[in-house]
Design an enzyme around this catalytic site. Structure first.
Site, PDB file in Angstrom:
ATOM      1  N   THR A 152     111.810  90.733  -2.975  1.00  0.00           N
ATOM      2  CA  THR A 152     110.456  91.591  -2.209  1.00  0.00           C
ATOM      3  C   THR A 152     109.158  91.212  -2.268  1.00  0.00           C
ATOM      4  OG1 THR A 152     109.886  93.774  -2.359  1.00  0.00           O
ATOM      5  CG2 THR A 152     111.847  93.168  -1.421  1.00  0.00           C
ATOM      6  N   TYR A 206     106.426  92.924  -2.765  1.00  0.00           N
ATOM      7  CA  TYR A 206     106.083  93.759  -4.199  1.00  0.00           C
ATOM      8  C   TYR A 206     106.872  94.370  -4.305  1.00  0.00           C
ATOM      9  CZ  TYR A 206     103.334  96.184  -1.137  1.00  0.00           C
ATOM     10  OH  TYR A 206     101.920  96.563  -0.237  1.00  0.00           O
ATOM     11  N   GLU A 207     108.126  93.550  -5.124  1.00  0.00           N
ATOM     12  CA  GLU A 207     108.817  93.240  -5.632  1.00  0.00           C
ATOM     13  C   GLU A 207     108.826  92.475  -6.818  1.00  0.00           C
ATOM     14  OE1 GLU A 207     112.873  93.052  -4.548  1.00  0.00           O
ATOM     15  OE2 GLU A 207     113.880  92.918  -6.767  1.00  0.00           O
ATOM     16  N   ASP A 244     106.253 103.599   1.765  1.00  0.00           N
ATOM     17  CA  ASP A 244     104.914 104.300   0.987  1.00  0.00           C
ATOM     18  C   ASP A 244     105.205 105.315   0.595  1.00  0.00           C
ATOM     19  OD1 ASP A 244     103.896 102.217   2.122  1.00  0.00           O
ATOM     20  OD2 ASP A 244     103.476 103.160   3.708  1.00  0.00           O
TER      21      ASP A 244
END
Ligand code: SAM
Length: 214
Positions: free
Chosen positions: A193, A195-196, A118
């Site tokens: 990941t 998010y990746e 974050d």
């Protein structure tokens, strides 16, 4: 009504899941007892739904993996995904990463992974950023000699901050890239990941560093 039911449901699932370690402070210095072996223990801080750690744990049965996540609702998703497999080398903790030194003893972690942490964009929240100097000092307490910290993010401002913070830490960068997916060598063995996948598919460049002690 729905929401209440979901919340109590996730509490029950978490309380009953063999993947979740409860009151983890009692295992500080004794993670070998949790896993039943002395294999190296890698920690992902802020694991989200756990895709990255799940893949690593499947690929490397000779290593142990601990994922830290602060939200029950997110942890629940990680548990649900794990339940399809039977992996003995992964455990999850529902906790604030600030408390990490109360859960791992000196040198007890073989390495740390930070993925798409974050950003906490406000200056006054800088200490909450997982690659801040304050967190780097915590990792310094728990990472074994020769252990590394690996950080990936699409957020350039957060990454620049993370690189600046190294000056007031025990760590130095062994590798830095501002476009991981364009680097054939660094991409070898890269585990994506959640998010990746999302951000790289949308065209964002992924930054990464690997830290070793000075
Ligand atoms: N690492 C995953 C990925 O790359 O797909 C998830 C990224 S998500 C943006 C960040 C996750 O870290 C969230 O699930 C958030 O709840 C968790 N997190 C952030 N700060 C944390 C903290 N201080 N302690 C524990 N978990 C934290």
């Amino acid at each position: 009504m729905m929401r209440l039911r979901n919340i109590s449901g996730s509490r029950d699932v978490i309380a009953n899941s063999p993947y979740v370690v409860k009151e983890a402070q009692q295992y500080r210095g004794n993670w070998a007892d949790v896993f039943g072996n002395t294999n190296p223990v890698y920690v992902e801080v802020g694991m989200g739904k756990g895709q990255f750690l799940h893949t690593l744990a499947s690929l490397h049965p000779e290593c142990n993996y601990v994922g830290i996540e602060k939200y029950s609702s997110v942890l629940l998703r990680a548990i649900q995904k794990l339940e399809a497999d039977e992996l003995s080398n992964i455990r999850l903790l529902r906790m604030e990463a600030e408390e990490i030194v109360s859960v791992f003893g000196k040198g007890e972690a073989a390495g740390i992974y930070l993925n798409f942490s974050d950003p906490w964009p406000k200056d006054r929240h800088a200490k909450r950023r997982l690659p801040s100097a304050e967190f780097l000092a915590r990792y310094d307490e728990i990472v074994a000699d020769g252990g590394k910290i690996e950080f990936k993010t699409d957020n350039r401002a957060l990454f620049d901050f993370a690189v600046e913070e190294l000056a007031r830490s025990a760590w130095k960068a062994e590798v830095i890239t501002y476009d991981l997916h364009a680097d054939e060598k660094l991409m070898q063995g890269n585990v994506m990941t959640e998010y990746e996948e999302k951000f790289s598919a949308a065209g964002s460049r992924i930054c990464k560093y690997v830290l070793v002690r000075r």
